[in-house]
Design a protein around this motif. Structure first.
Motif, PDB file in Angstrom:
ATOM      1  N   VAL C  67       0.849  -1.200   0.000  1.00 20.13           N
ATOM      2  CA  VAL C  67       0.000   0.000   0.000  1.00 20.13           C
ATOM      3  C   VAL C  67       0.881   1.245   0.000  1.00 20.13           C
ATOM      4  N   ASP C  68       0.541   2.195  -0.829  1.00 23.16           N
ATOM      5  CA  ASP C  68       1.333   3.424  -0.897  1.00 23.16           C
ATOM      6  C   ASP C  68       1.005   4.307   0.309  1.00 23.16           C
ATOM      7  N   ILE C  69       1.946   4.467   1.214  1.00 25.85           N
ATOM      8  CA  ILE C  69       1.695   5.289   2.401  1.00 25.85           C
ATOM      9  C   ILE C  69       2.501   6.592   2.357  1.00 25.85           C
ATOM     10  N   THR C  70       3.029   6.926   1.205  1.00 26.11           N
ATOM     11  CA  THR C  70       3.820   8.149   1.087  1.00 26.11           C
ATOM     12  C   THR C  70       2.972   9.353   1.510  1.00 26.11           C
ATOM     13  N   SER C  71       3.527  10.192   2.383  1.00 22.36           N
ATOM     14  CA  SER C  71       2.873  11.431   2.821  1.00 22.36           C
ATOM     15  C   SER C  71       1.607  11.214   3.646  1.00 22.36           C
ATOM     16  N   TRP C  72       1.384  10.013   4.107  1.00 25.95           N
ATOM     17  CA  TRP C  72       0.294   9.840   5.069  1.00 25.95           C
ATOM     18  C   TRP C  72       0.680  10.494   6.394  1.00 25.95           C
ATOM     19  N   PRO C  73      -0.310  10.977   7.158  1.00 23.81           N
ATOM     20  CA  PRO C  73       0.029  11.486   8.487  1.00 23.81           C
ATOM     21  C   PRO C  73       0.372  10.334   9.432  1.00 23.81           C
ATOM     22  N   PRO C  74       1.158  10.616  10.465  1.00 21.91           N
ATOM     23  CA  PRO C  74       1.644   9.554  11.353  1.00 21.91           C
ATOM     24  C   PRO C  74       0.535   8.657  11.881  1.00 21.91           C
ATOM     25  N   HIS C  75      -0.594   9.267  12.318  1.00 20.43           N
ATOM     26  CA  HIS C  75      -1.587   8.430  12.976  1.00 20.43           C
ATOM     27  C   HIS C  75      -2.177   7.406  12.034  1.00 20.43           C
ATOM     28  N   ARG C  76      -2.214   7.774  10.749  1.00 17.58           N
ATOM     29  CA  ARG C  76      -2.762   6.836   9.767  1.00 17.58           C
ATOM     30  C   ARG C  76      -1.781   5.697   9.521  1.00 17.58           C
ATOM     31  N   ILE C  77      -0.525   6.056   9.488  1.00 19.63           N
ATOM     32  CA  ILE C  77       0.501   5.038   9.257  1.00 19.63           C
ATOM     33  C   ILE C  77       0.511   4.049  10.418  1.00 19.63           C
ATOM     34  N   VAL C  78       0.384   4.596  11.632  1.00 25.38           N
ATOM     35  CA  VAL C  78       0.370   3.717  12.802  1.00 25.38           C
ATOM     36  C   VAL C  78      -0.838   2.782  12.735  1.00 25.38           C
ATOM     37  N   LYS C  79      -1.963   3.354  12.361  1.00 19.06           N
ATOM     38  CA  LYS C  79      -3.179   2.531  12.257  1.00 19.06           C
ATOM     39  C   LYS C  79      -2.990   1.408  11.248  1.00 19.06           C
ATOM     40  N   ALA C  80      -2.212   1.703  10.212  1.00 21.57           N
ATOM     41  CA  ALA C  80      -2.011   0.697   9.175  1.00 21.57           C
ATOM     42  C   ALA C  80      -1.168  -0.466   9.678  1.00 21.57           C
ATOM     43  N   GLY C  81      -0.433  -0.261  10.789  1.00 19.69           N
ATOM     44  CA  GLY C  81       0.313  -1.393  11.345  1.00 19.69           C
ATOM     45  C   GLY C  81       1.805  -1.176  11.526  1.00 19.69           C
ATOM     46  N   ILE C  82       2.219   0.070  11.572  1.00 17.58           N
ATOM     47  CA  ILE C  82       3.639   0.360  11.809  1.00 17.58           C
ATOM     48  C   ILE C  82       3.762   1.042  13.175  1.00 17.58           C
ATOM     49  N   SER C  83       4.643   0.558  14.021  1.00 17.49           N
ATOM     50  CA  SER C  83       4.902   1.250  15.274  1.00 17.49           C
ATOM     51  C   SER C  83       6.348   1.695  15.324  1.00 17.49           C
ATOM     52  N   ARG C  84       6.591   2.626  16.205  1.00 21.42           N
ATOM     53  CA  ARG C  84       7.930   3.177  16.265  1.00 21.42           C
ATOM     54  C   ARG C  84       8.310   3.440  17.708  1.00 21.42           C
ATOM     55  N   ALA C  85       9.505   3.044  18.082  1.00 22.01           N
ATOM     56  CA  ALA C  85      10.044   3.438  19.387  1.00 22.01           C
ATOM     57  C   ALA C  85      11.174   4.426  19.132  1.00 22.01           C
ATOM     58  N   PHE C  86      11.216   5.441  19.972  1.00 22.12           N
ATOM     59  CA  PHE C  86      12.098   6.553  19.647  1.00 22.12           C
ATOM     60  C   PHE C  86      13.487   6.415  20.254  1.00 22.12           C
ATOM     61  N   GLN C  87      14.405   7.135  19.658  1.00 23.42           N
ATOM     62  CA  GLN C  87      15.791   7.104  20.111  1.00 23.42           C
ATOM     63  C   GLN C  87      15.919   7.717  21.503  1.00 23.42           C
ATOM     64  N   VAL C  88      15.496   8.984  21.604  1.00 23.17           N
ATOM     65  CA  VAL C  88      15.440   9.593  22.926  1.00 23.17           C
ATOM     66  C   VAL C  88      14.054   9.249  23.457  1.00 23.17           C
ATOM     67  N   SER C  89      13.998   8.696  24.637  1.00 21.34           N
ATOM     68  CA  SER C  89      12.719   8.162  25.077  1.00 21.34           C
ATOM     69  C   SER C  89      11.685   9.272  25.053  1.00 21.34           C
ATOM     70  N   ASN C  90      10.529   8.944  24.581  1.00 19.56           N
ATOM     71  CA  ASN C  90       9.563   9.922  24.147  1.00 19.56           C
ATOM     72  C   ASN C  90       8.201   9.431  24.607  1.00 19.56           C
ATOM     73  N   ILE C  91       8.014   9.553  25.910  1.00 16.92           N
ATOM     74  CA  ILE C  91       6.836   8.946  26.505  1.00 16.92           C
ATOM     75  C   ILE C  91       5.943  10.028  27.094  1.00 16.92           C
ATOM     76  N   PHE C  92       4.884   9.637  27.789  1.00 15.34           N
ATOM     77  CA  PHE C  92       3.986  10.613  28.409  1.00 15.34           C
ATOM     78  C   PHE C  92       4.374  10.744  29.876  1.00 15.34           C
ATOM     79  N   GLY C  93       5.217  11.728  30.140  1.00 21.09           N
ATOM     80  CA  GLY C  93       5.960  11.793  31.388  1.00 21.09           C
ATOM     81  C   GLY C  93       5.121  11.960  32.637  1.00 21.09           C
ATOM     82  N   ARG C  94       3.938  12.547  32.511  1.00 25.52           N
ATOM     83  CA  ARG C  94       3.152  12.816  33.720  1.00 25.52           C
ATOM     84  C   ARG C  94       2.089  11.760  33.948  1.00 25.52           C
ATOM     85  N   MET C  95       2.050  10.756  33.092  1.00 27.67           N
ATOM     86  CA  MET C  95       1.103   9.654  33.285  1.00 27.67           C
ATOM     87  C   MET C  95       1.868   8.440  33.817  1.00 27.67           C
TER      88      MET C  95
END
Lengths: 351, 297, 249, 430
Positions: C67-95
């Motif tokens: 499926v062509d996902i070029t220029s899709w917004p991140p949330h759509r790409i994630v929904k399609a089945g791609i996840s990403r963990a970040f280099q510098v930890s990038n979490i929800f710090g107050r939760m």
């Protein structure tokens, strides 16, 4: 890198958003509600008016805090929705009132309920643009929209009464009594606060917190950040409108100042004073702010100076608000949890 | 009404002057915002305070009307000196504590200053409006009557623009300030204390507000609450111009001034709202402003 | 062998006139665990940012499972089945840790617009499972910002897993971890790859990790891929040595 | 303990810094307590509310009003208070010129301080908002500075009395003067410029509509509106100058009128264009004595110099000068009338009860600084005149006043319309 990671910025302990998780909280809320119900039996009539004002301003501040405390953006135009709500109710009830001097319950309640709907519609339009921005830019855009709406109300003499506002907004006879309107407000505000509370502990509520802590990361969970922020903006606008609906018949008049940025500032003050990280922080803050205002002005005309110093001290020494003084362990049965100062931001892309 | 030269030229001049007035007040705001990323709610209040101090200095030198116009210079100098000192002090005592904080808290702190300083002005100067009237005759340029003092305002505005440009682009300190905007680490690696830079910039910005307060004294009466009327417009100008761009602030101020000057004829009911339409349009289409860079949003 | 889960063709991105990726072609086969190496500034993070929709490419095409996902917004790409963990930890710090993962589970389950039901009602099991897998079960109620650097990276992984991805991007997954934690984490990644058949693409500075855990390694340098091959092939490659020793090419 | 004499009072007041006028109000309140302790037989105190802004743009005009109220109250208290036995206690609150604050402070002083009457409000919006509260609580509202015709018209309440000329009376008065001037000077085209808020809109509207009838051949070229508190009117002034009307009617009051005049002068507008009918009250005449262009035609609401033969006005002038070292402004003059008018009503009623005082004011004729004046029964509007004149230096005063031989005092009866008109739009009050 964080724009605000600048010199000597000391870390501020910040509690996480509390939610009703302990019997303790239930007790506190029940006690507060009990006190609110009993209040008219113990204080003079004027202070019942003040308490009524606190309820309305408190709901307004709680609605603001959906954007500030939960979503992490500061709106300086939130009063516009409060004002639109107030004017909606006022415009609906003014014609029958001018004719007969009285208003029936049917029209009155319809007018109260119409306010959040109209405010939500306006917020939907304004929010559509605002949620594209964050931080200072969000603040300024909301401020500008708020001022624009203010000018529309201010200029539209034939419809809004212009600068004069609309007077003679008398509620049905039972509510003309100070206590009557107070209990009416208390019921409606309590119900609204319950709904706000429900929303904040729903999946949606936690998405708001996630977007507050880290907007970009939230997108990488598969969350459409803009749509969720927009929805929250509309919800907050609706509750502000509901609070506004209660205002006109309470004061018997509305004026354009209700939409101005200085009115928005009152919601900001309330959230800051009480504690933006707590559901009822803004309500408590509204209480302190309004009580101080009503009390201090009896003795001095230097109210701005007084509240200015209070805010200054709070920002410097108690940024979490009054509720942050309560030990966190006391609120939750899960034990103390210290908090995280910085807002994590994604690294600037390296190339 | 005909849109002949007789109409357009004076309106243009009035619009430019109006814009220049806005720029004078907003320049310091833009500088502080650009370098320190602090949106200073109290900026117009510093402007008003500067105006009152300049008024007191002016009346100490001569009567408030009919005095030697040149007295504006020392009066303004007194105001600038006083406000710069105040700026240094406030940065040291208050603003410095806010650097690690979030935007809302910074806004609230400076808003507290608006309330406090506003009441202090009332305590010291009372509630009576103050003004200095020079009684200068109008200038006639191309057949149009022009407030001769507008020429002073325009000259000072241009001088402030040039001065800021020279300071930021041509002086060593200015280059360091600009570097500090982008990389604090780099500046500190050079052995320069960033704290000093911020103190100087804040003092300078507040001093610019006082300069504006002093210079416009012979044009505009001082009154309590005038700062509240002005600050929102200043925000608008800075945002439209673009984050941290002094040139942008200048262009935006002139643009808004001139547009307003004609709008009061073409669209009288909407003229007051035009500035907000400007801001909304810019923030929606180009949030980094006319002259800002995209990365800074 | 099998088809590609990720196909990249001619991907170009410039920042202010500087090419950060240049006509990149890249393939990741389904079920493969692959690594990208390259010196600092080679464009690894940018490459991930382009793949996950954080930046829009100037030119080129990205296909995810055809499926062509070029220029899709991140949330759509994630929904399609791609996840990403970040280099510098990038979490929800107050939760809390629990809430962090739960938000991800909710996003995946599409219940984020449930306004009037308690959040606790949804996804409790999935959260517990993800925390358990990542060794964070004991820390569920800790506020995420208080975690150690290593635990934050684990949480990154747990959040990424909560989205039930078919393709996982890990940007330096073990940075800041102890030797033991590194080993645990990479074993977890291996298991995810083997047992759940999640395709994995990761970057890593620790060459030991790369050579032990990647089936295939690609070298990115100045915005283009120079070499790709099995760990053994890469180990022998002269070009790789030269790039890493800074001898230039 | 002896009673505090007038002289002592005056010396005391003079010793205060004049900008501390509000401290005076507190002190006056405290001092009025003294007689209560002295006279065991004294009646209960009369609580008098004062709602005027001491913050923001309205503060300048309100300052002298507050001073006058304090002076008058101190004077009455020196005689033992209302009816000689009810010392007046002032409860002052800053309205910040905001209607919602006015509402709350109004309720505060009514419910907590038990005031029987409220003097004041500066803006029309505040007056109208307060009117709802006073009407409901059956408390007297004695208005003067806020003078929108709505206060006695559409929003009428039997508890509200207006002591100043309302906007309709003022603009009609100006129309009659302008119609005459237009005839003599041959004026045909004019324009208006106004502050964009209730008062400005009201004055302008009334003027334009009435002039249409009074001088149908005079054409309105354009209206211009600017924001209250606008600091740079250059664009408006150059606009006026390029349109070149025969005259301009400014619906401008307060600080903005100073901005308009000073900037207009610096741009040469006043030299080339006739500005007719601005609010040039005794506040402006005194504060802008050096800069006001002489010959300018303006109007005012309670000009002391028009009533120098009036003994009541003489006493106002003396009291105010003794206390403040200045002549009473329009605002001071009207508020002297408010306090002494209330005293006369209470004397007639023989009690401080509010209902009785209200009924005593109904249609009452009272002695004021402006002579004997009567409240019109149908709308509680005092039949006070509007003053129109040319700014002119006068050897008797250290500031310009209106040229005495050409000054017009337009009596209320000529401009306030019929009772039918005044009550036509009145809304129903339950």
């Amino acid at each position: 890198m964080s724009r605000f990671a600048l010199p000597s910025g000391h870390n501020v302990a910040r509690p996480r958003l509390s939610y009703l998780a302990s019997p303790m909280q239930g007790t506190v809320i029940a006690a507060a509600l009990g006190a609110a119900i009993a209040l008219p039996f113990f204080v003079g009539e004027f202070w019942v008016h003040v308490a009524n004002e606190i309820l309305i301003l408190g709901l307004f501040a709680m609605s603001f805090n959906l954007i500030y405390g939960y979503m992490g953006q500061i709106s300086f135009g939130h009063a516009a929705f409060f004002g639109v709500g107030a004017y909606t109710t006022a415009i609906i009830i003014r014609a029958p009132l001018a004719e007969t001097g009285q208003i029936g319950w049917g029209i009155f309640l319809a007018a109260i309920l119409a306010a959040p709907i109209v405010s939500a519609l306006v917020a939907a339009i304004v929010g559509w643009f605002c949620v594209r921005l964050t931080g200072i830019y969000f603040a300024i855009l909301t401020l500008s929209f708020g001022e624009l709406l203010y000018y529309i109300v201010f200029q539209w003499y034939s419809f809004t009464g212009g600068d004069d506002g609309i007077q003679g907004l008398r509620p049905p006879a039972v509510l003309m009594a100070t206590e009557g309107y107070y209990y009416f407000s208390l019921i409606l505000v309590a119900v609204a606060a319950m709904v706000v509370w429900t929303i904040t502990r729903s999946p949606f509520g936690y998405v708001l917190r996630a977007m507050r802590d880290n907007q970009r990361r939230a997108a990488f969970l598969g969350i459409n950040v803009r749509v969720h922020q927009w929805a929250n903006f509309v919800i907050a606008g609706a509750f502000a409108g509901f609070a506004g609906a209660l205002w006109g018949p309470f004061g018997r008049s509305v004026a354009p100042g209700l939409l101005g940025w200085q009115k928005s500032g009152e919601a900001v003050f309330a959230a800051l004073i009480g504690g933006a990280n707590y559901l009822l922080g803004p309500m408590l803050g509204a209480g302190v702010f309004t009580f101080l205002h009503a009390f201090v002005t009896k003795y001095t005309e230097y109210w701005p100076l007084t509240i200015g110093v209070v805010i200054l001290l709070l920002v410097l020494f108690l940024p979490g608000g009054i509720l942050s003084l309560v030990p966190k362990a006391w609120w939750t049965r899960r034990g103390a949890s210290a908090d995280v100062p910085e807002r994590t931001k994604e690294p600037v892309p390296k190339s | 009404m005909e849109f002949g030269f007789d109409f357009v030229f004076p309106q243009l001049m009035a619009g430019i002057s109006r814009g220049m007035l806005l720029f004078l007040v907003a320049a310091g705001l833009s500088l502080i915002f650009g370098v320190m990323n602090i949106l200073n709610f109290a900026h117009a209040t510093f402007w008003l305070l500067g105006g009152y101090i300049a008024y007191s200095a002016f009346t100490a030198f001569g009567p408030p009307s009919g005095a030697n116009p040149l007295l504006v210079i020392p009066a303004t100098a007194v105001a600038v000196a006083a406000l710069m000192l105040l700026g240094f002090g406030l940065e040291r005592v208050l603003i410095r504590r806010m650097y690690g904080r979030e935007v809302p808290e910074q806004l609230l702190l400076t808003f507290a200053l608006v309330l406090i300083i506003g009441d202090l002005i009332k305590l010291v100067w009372g509630v009576e409006d103050r003004s200095v009237f020079l009684g200068l005759p109008p200038a006639v340029i191309f057949g149009a009557f022009i407030n001769i003092y507008y020429l002073v305002i325009i000259a000072v505005g241009l001088a402030v623009l040039a001065g800021l440009y020279w300071f930021l682009q041509r002086t060593r300190f200015g280059r360091i300030v600009r570097a500090a905007v982008h990389s604090r680490e780099m500046v500190e690696a050079l052995g320069i204390r960033i704290a000093t830079i911020y103190m100087v910039v804040f003092g300078l910005g507040v001093g610019l507000a006082a300069l504006a307060g002093g210079v416009v004294l012979p044009l505009t009466p001082l009154a309590l609450g005038a700062d509240i009327d002005l600050i929102v417009q200043c925000f608008a100008v800075v945002v439209v111009g673009g984050f941290g761009s002094v040139i942008g602030t200048f262009v935006a101020a002139i643009l808004i001034g001139v547009t307003y000057s004609f709008a009061i004829f073409l669209w009288p009911d909407g003229a007051l709202a035009i500035i907000f339409l400007f801001v909304i349009a810019v923030l929606v289409v180009r949030p980094w402003g006319l002259f800002g860079t995209e990365l800074r949003t | 062998m099998t088809e590609n889960i990720l196909t990249v063709r001619g991907l170009d991105k410039r920042f202010g006139g500087i090419h950060v990726t240049q006509a990149i072609d890249f393939d990741l086969r389904k079920g493969e665990q692959s690594a990208i190496i390259g010196p600092n500034g080679a464009g690894k993070s940018t490459f991930f940012n382009l793949l996950t929709g954080y930046h829009r490419p100037d030119r080129g095409k990205i296909l995810f499972d055809g499926v062509d996902i070029t220029s899709w917004p991140p949330h759509r790409i994630v929904k399609a089945g791609i996840s990403r963990a970040f280099q510098v930890s990038n979490i929800f710090g107050r939760m809390t840790v629990h809430e962090n993962v739960r938000a991800a589970v909710h996003a995946h389950a599409g219940v984020t617009f449930r306004l009037f039901a308690p959040a606790a009602r949804f996804g409790g099991d999935e959260v517990a499972e993800a925390l358990d897998r990542c060794g964070l079960a004991g820390q569920a109620d800790t506020v995420a910002g208080d975690l150690s650097q290593g635990d934050k990276k684990k949480l990154e992984l747990a959040i990424a897993l909560a989205g039930r991805p078919r393709l996982l991007f890990l940007d330096e997954p073990t940075a800041g971890m102890s030797i033991q934690e590194t080993e645990d984490t990479m074993q977890l990644v291996d298991r995810l790859n083997r047992e759940l058949e999640i395709s994995v693409l990761f970057t890593e500075h620790d060459m030991g990790v790369v050579f032990n855990h990647a089936q295939r390694i690609s070298l990115l340098h100045r915005g283009s891929f120079l070499v790709a091959g099995t760990p053994d092939e890469i180990r022998q490659n002269e070009l790789v040595k030269r790039v890493y020793l800074g001898e230039g090419i | 303990m002896e009673k505090i004499s007038d002289r002592k009072w005056n010396r005391f007041l003079q010793s205060l810094d004049r900008r501390r006028f509000l401290t005076v109000s507190v002190a006056a309140g405290a001092l009025t307590l003294a007689p209560r302790f002295v006279r065991a037989d004294a009646g209960e105190p009369y609580n008098l509310g004062v709602l005027l802004p001491s913050t923001g743009a309205g503060a300048n005009w309100s300052e002298s009003a507050i001073k006058a109220i304090n002076i008058a109250v101190a004077d009455i208290n020196s005689r033992g208070g209302f009816l000689g036995k009810h010392p007046i206690k002032i409860h002052y609150r800053d309205t910040q010129t905001k209607p919602d604050v006015t509402t709350r402070e109004g309720r505060s002083i009514i419910l907590d301080e038990k005031v029987r009457a409220i003097v004041g409000t500066y803006s029309s919006a505040s007056a109208l908002a307060l009117q709802e509260i006073t009407h409901e609580a059956k408390v007297l509202q004695l208005a003067s500075i806020s003078n929108s015709e709505k206060i006695v018209g559409e929003n009428f309440s039997p508890y509200t009395y207006e002591f100043g000329p309302n906007t309709k009376m003022m603009s009609n008065a100006m129309v009659s003067a302008v119609a005459k001037l237009a005839k003599t000077k041959g004026w045909k085209r004019y324009m208006t410029i106004g502050q964009d808020y209730e008062w400005g809109r009201n004055i302008q509207n009334g003027f334009v509509n009435e002039l249409k009838t009074a001088a149908p051949d005079v054409e309105l070229l354009r209206e211009m509106w600017f924001k209250l508190g606008e600091s740079d009117l250059g664009s408006y002034i150059s606009g006026i100058m390029s349109i070149k009307p025969d005259f301009v009617f400014p619906a401008i009051a307060g600080k903005d009128s100073r901005t308009f005049m000073e900037q207009g002068q610096a741009m040469g507008m006043l030299q080339t264009t006739s500005i007719v009918g601005g609010q040039i009250t005794t506040v402006e005449l005194q504060q802008q004595k050096d800069t006001l262009p002489r010959g300018l035609v303006g109007m005012s609401r309670c000009a002391f110099f028009a009533h120098l033969d009036e003994p009541v006005m003489q006493s106002y002038i003396k009291k105010y000068r003794d206390a403040e070292g200045q002549y009473p402004t329009d605002m001071a003059c009207m508020n002297f009338d408010v306090v002494y008018g209330l005293e006369q009503a209470i004397n007639r009623a023989g009690t401080i009860e509010t209902e009785a005082a209200k009924d005593a004011l109904k249609g009452a004729t009272i002695d004021t600084g402006r002579g004997r004046r009567t409240f019109r029964e149908c709308d509680n509007q005092l039949n006070v005149p509007t003053y129109i004149g040319e700014v002119h230096d006068d050897p008797e005063f250290p500031f310009p006043i209106y040229k005495r031989d050409t000054m017009i005092v337009v009596e209320a009866e000529n401009v306030w319309g019929t009772c039918d008109e005044a009550t036509a739009n009145r809304k129903t009050r339950a």
